[in-house]
Structures are given as structure tokens and as C-alpha cells.
Scaffold this motif. Structure first.
Motif, PDB file in Angstrom:
ATOM      1  N   MET A 198       0.844  -1.181   0.000  1.00  0.00           N
ATOM      2  CA  MET A 198       0.000   0.000   0.000  1.00  0.00           C
ATOM      3  C   MET A 198       0.888   1.243   0.000  1.00  0.00           C
ATOM      4  N   SER A 199       0.532   2.240  -0.814  1.00  0.00           N
ATOM      5  CA  SER A 199       1.318   3.459  -0.914  1.00  0.00           C
ATOM      6  C   SER A 199       1.034   4.378   0.254  1.00  0.00           C
ATOM      7  N   ASP A 200       1.816   5.483   0.342  1.00  0.00           N
ATOM      8  CA  ASP A 200       1.679   6.412   1.455  1.00  0.00           C
ATOM      9  C   ASP A 200       0.303   7.065   1.495  1.00  0.00           C
ATOM     10  N   ASN A 201      -0.354   7.198   0.366  1.00  0.00           N
ATOM     11  CA  ASN A 201      -1.676   7.837   0.339  1.00  0.00           C
ATOM     12  C   ASN A 201      -2.808   6.847   0.594  1.00  0.00           C
ATOM     13  N   GLY A 202      -2.437   5.638   0.985  1.00  0.00           N
ATOM     14  CA  GLY A 202      -3.455   4.639   1.312  1.00  0.00           C
ATOM     15  C   GLY A 202      -3.995   3.894   0.108  1.00  0.00           C
ATOM     16  N   ARG A 203      -3.456   4.163  -1.047  1.00  0.00           N
ATOM     17  CA  ARG A 203      -3.955   3.533  -2.273  1.00  0.00           C
ATOM     18  C   ARG A 203      -3.211   2.234  -2.533  1.00  0.00           C
ATOM     19  N   LEU A 204      -3.928   1.198  -2.917  1.00  0.00           N
ATOM     20  CA  LEU A 204      -3.297  -0.070  -3.278  1.00  0.00           C
ATOM     21  C   LEU A 204      -2.612   0.055  -4.627  1.00  0.00           C
ATOM     22  N   GLY A 205      -1.357  -0.391  -4.705  1.00  0.00           N
ATOM     23  CA  GLY A 205      -0.644  -0.359  -5.967  1.00  0.00           C
ATOM     24  C   GLY A 205      -1.149  -1.419  -6.922  1.00  0.00           C
ATOM     25  N   VAL A 206      -0.954  -1.181  -8.200  1.00  0.00           N
ATOM     26  CA  VAL A 206      -1.355  -2.133  -9.232  1.00  0.00           C
ATOM     27  C   VAL A 206      -0.114  -2.905  -9.655  1.00  0.00           C
ATOM     28  N   PHE A 207      -0.060  -4.180  -9.335  1.00  0.00           N
ATOM     29  CA  PHE A 207       1.099  -4.987  -9.668  1.00  0.00           C
ATOM     30  C   PHE A 207       1.105  -5.322 -11.155  1.00  0.00           C
ATOM     31  N   LYS A 208       2.280  -5.349 -11.708  1.00  0.00           N
ATOM     32  CA  LYS A 208       2.425  -5.647 -13.129  1.00  0.00           C
ATOM     33  C   LYS A 208       2.302  -7.141 -13.364  1.00  0.00           C
ATOM     34  N   THR A 209       1.579  -7.508 -14.397  1.00  0.00           N
ATOM     35  CA  THR A 209       1.450  -8.899 -14.807  1.00  0.00           C
ATOM     36  C   THR A 209       2.399  -9.158 -15.966  1.00  0.00           C
ATOM     37  N   TYR A 210       3.387  -9.988 -15.740  1.00  0.00           N
ATOM     38  CA  TYR A 210       4.354 -10.313 -16.781  1.00  0.00           C
ATOM     39  C   TYR A 210       3.857 -11.519 -17.567  1.00  0.00           C
ATOM     40  N   LYS A 211       4.025 -11.453 -18.891  1.00  0.00           N
ATOM     41  CA  LYS A 211       3.591 -12.539 -19.760  1.00  0.00           C
ATOM     42  C   LYS A 211       4.699 -12.897 -20.740  1.00  0.00           C
ATOM     43  N   LEU A 212       4.543 -14.037 -21.381  1.00  0.00           N
ATOM     44  CA  LEU A 212       5.452 -14.427 -22.446  1.00  0.00           C
ATOM     45  C   LEU A 212       5.262 -13.492 -23.639  1.00  0.00           C
ATOM     46  N   PHE A 213       6.192 -13.537 -24.565  1.00  0.00           N
ATOM     47  CA  PHE A 213       6.064 -12.758 -25.797  1.00  0.00           C
ATOM     48  C   PHE A 213       6.312 -13.722 -26.952  1.00  0.00           C
ATOM     49  N   VAL A 214       5.227 -14.110 -27.620  1.00  0.00           N
ATOM     50  CA  VAL A 214       5.303 -15.128 -28.678  1.00  0.00           C
ATOM     51  C   VAL A 214       4.452 -14.668 -29.855  1.00  0.00           C
ATOM     52  N   GLY A 215       5.049 -14.637 -31.028  1.00  0.00           N
ATOM     53  CA  GLY A 215       4.303 -14.263 -32.224  1.00  0.00           C
ATOM     54  C   GLY A 215       3.770 -12.857 -32.202  1.00  0.00           C
ATOM     55  N   GLY A 216       4.434 -11.965 -31.475  1.00  0.00           N
ATOM     56  CA  GLY A 216       3.987 -10.583 -31.381  1.00  0.00           C
ATOM     57  C   GLY A 216       2.865 -10.366 -30.387  1.00  0.00           C
ATOM     58  N   LYS A 217       2.495 -11.407 -29.642  1.00  0.00           N
ATOM     59  CA  LYS A 217       1.410 -11.311 -28.664  1.00  0.00           C
ATOM     60  C   LYS A 217       1.944 -11.664 -27.277  1.00  0.00           C
ATOM     61  N   PHE A 218       1.099 -11.503 -26.273  1.00  0.00           N
ATOM     62  CA  PHE A 218       1.509 -11.713 -24.883  1.00  0.00           C
ATOM     63  C   PHE A 218       0.650 -12.795 -24.234  1.00  0.00           C
TER      64      PHE A 218
END
Length: 297
Positions: free
Chosen positions: A1-21
Motif C-alpha cells: 500500500m502506498s503512502d496515500n493509502g492507495r493499493l498499488g497495481v502490480f504488473k502482470t508479466y507474460k510471455l512474448f510469442v508471435g507478437g502477442k503476450f
């Protein structure tokens, strides 16, 4: 949680195949931690053998378009990737610092080196033919020209300890020569490599030219070394025991194999990695005057 009380948005990592994720077809992920293994950073896709085969299909499909582009155009496209990397410099500095346990200043230096190295190889796309090819002396009424051509689909095992600079050092020369790539990222530090996929997707690199797989290096490298539609393999990220096993598998289908010396990628860039995945085509042609048909005789 950030200092302003807001929940951070975690990054979703994906594969990269054929120009897509895509996510891994198995749905599996694995935890990625910092260099001290004390802080969780993200869940990365745990790619499967099926993902590796899909990546080879994508790389083969893209090969004609990428290899068929002019060398000058490939250089422009690769330079565009460097521009995009530079534009996201702060993100990569943060990811490299977390992945490799570096201070911000040292991480920034490695990111800058990665961008510079990418630019260096981009500049070689329309020059390597003059270095690796040329006219050959012939005793007879012929002339003989040799020119380099890309090998095809190259499987690249990225260095394990260098999350971005090492990756760029082994990937950029493969692309500069006109090959397409299936890359197995650093097993321990895959996040900067997966972020590079986002850069590639928003540049002018055709989909499928680069395919990025995160997961267990040994698990993914085995099917790539044995795959008949993979033309070459770079064993930089394999430990000695695994590299020996992969060499044997690659020999069954006559792959080109690059088994570099320890930390080979960290040296100043040179043409060795460019020529490692180029084939030489030699053309003979008779000399003489042009006949009425306009052909030589």
C-alpha cells in the motif's frame, strides 16, 4: 500500500510469442525474487515445452519477412528499438537494480550500455556483408562472389546473471544478421527481458521475429535443441553439464552451435557473434561480352 493509502497495481508479466503476450499454456507461474532472495518481485510465466514449440512456429513464420527486408531497413527497425528502450530507461533501471542487486547508478550504467550495444549492432546490419563477403580470386573465365545469409531460426539461451545487458548482447547480433529468435530468458531474473517484449511489440519489429520464454532453462532448452525446425542454438545461458547435453541433441539434426567461453558476451561487441549465425552463399558467373540476348557468355 502506498503512502496515500492507495493499493498499488502490480504488473502482470507474460510471455512474448508471435507478437502477442500469452500466458503459459499450462497456466503455471513461478515466483521471482530480488538478488538476495528476500523480496518478492513478481510472478513470471513458467513456460512449457508446448510454449517452446509455439515460439518456433512463430519464429519460422516470421523468418521470410525479416530476412527478406533490406539490411538498411533492418538497421532502422533495430535502431527504433533502441529509441524505445531509451524512452523507458527509468523502468529498466529499476528492474535491473532489483534483479541484479545493484545501486541505481550502477543499474543505470548497465541499461545505458545495453542501449548503446543495441545501437552498435543496428549499425552493422548493412555493413557485415562487406566484411564477411566479397569477391574471390578465380583462375578461369569466371567471377566468384560470396555473400552472407541468415541461418534461420536461432534458439538463444540468455545469460543467467545479466538480466538486460547480457540479453541484448546475445540477441541483437542474431537479429542484425537477419535471423529470427526464440529466447529463453534468465531463469532467476526474467523480468527485464519480459519488459523488453513490450518494447519490441511497440516498435517496428515484425511479430514472431523475437519470442521470449521465461521459466526453467533446462526444461525449455531441451526441446529447442532437439527441434528440427531450429537451425542454430546459442548456449550462453547453459551451465557446462547442460551445454554438453544440448550439444549432443543439436548434433542429431546438424544445428549450428555456439558454445562461448565464460562471460563471452560481456566483452566489447564484435563481429564474431554476427558471423556465428550467418551462412556463406557463393555464386559463380561466367565473364565475357553480352550477346544479343543480353546474357553473358
Amino acid at each position: 500500500m502506498s503512502d496515500n493509502g492507495r493499493l498499488g497495481v502490480f504488473k502482470t508479466y507474460k510471455l512474448f510469442v508471435g507478437g502477442k503476450f500469452p500466458r503459459s499454456e499450462s497456466g503455471r507461474v513461478y515466483e521471482v525474487t530480488d538478488s538476495k532472495e528476500s523480496t518478492w518481485l513478481a510472478n513470471a510465466p513458467l513456460a512449457s515445452r508446448k510454449d517452446a514449440r509455439d515460439a518456433v512456429v512463430a519464429a519460422r513464420k516470421a523468418f521470410g519477412r525479416w530476412s527478406g527486408a533490406t539490411a538498411y531497413n533492418r538497421g532502422q527497425v533495430l535502431y527504433r528499438v533502441a529509441e524505445m528502450l531509451e524512452g523507458r530507461r527509468e523502468q529498466f533501471v529499476r528492474e535491473v537494480a532489483d534483479a541484479e542487486g545493484l545501486s541505481k547508478s550502477k543499474a543505470a550504467a548497465r541499461v545505458d550500455a545495453a542501449v548503446d550495444r543495441w545501437v552498435w549492432y543496428a549499425g552493422w546490419t548493412d555493413k557485415i556483408a562487406q566484411v564477411a563477403g566479397g569477391g574471390n580470386p578465380v583462375a578461369g573465365p569466371f567471377f566468384n562472389l560470396s555473400s552472407p545469409e541468415p541461418t534461420g531460426v536461432v534458439a538463444v539461451l540468455a545469460p543467467q546473471e545479466s538480466s538486460l545487458l547480457g540479453l541484448v548482447s546475445v540477441l541483437a547480433p542474431v537479429l542484425a544478421g537477419g535471423n529470427t529468435a526464440v529466447v529463453v530468458t534468465s531463469e532467476r531474473a526474467p523480468l527485464p527481458a519480459l519488459s523488453l517484449g513490450e518494447v519490441l511489440a511497440t516498435s517496428d519489429v515484425p511479430g514472431g521475429t523475437v519470442n521470449l520464454l521465461s521459466g526453467r532453462t533446462a526444461e525449455l532448452a531441451a526441446p529447442l535443441a532437439a527441434h528440427a525446425d531450429v537451425n542454430a542454438i546459442d548456449l550462453t545461458g547453459a551451465d557446462p553439464e547442460l551445454a554438453t547435453t544440448l550439444e549432443a541433441a543439436a548434433a542429431d539434426n546438424l544445428k549450428r552451435v555456439l558454445r562461448p567461453r565464460t562471460e563471452d558476451w560481456s566483452a566489447d561487441p564484435g563481429t564474431r557473434r554476427l558471423t556465428a549465425f550467418l551462412e556463406t552463399k557463393t555464386v559463380w558467373h561466367p565473364t565475357g561480352s553480352l550477346g544479343a540476348s543480353g546474357s553473358a557468355y
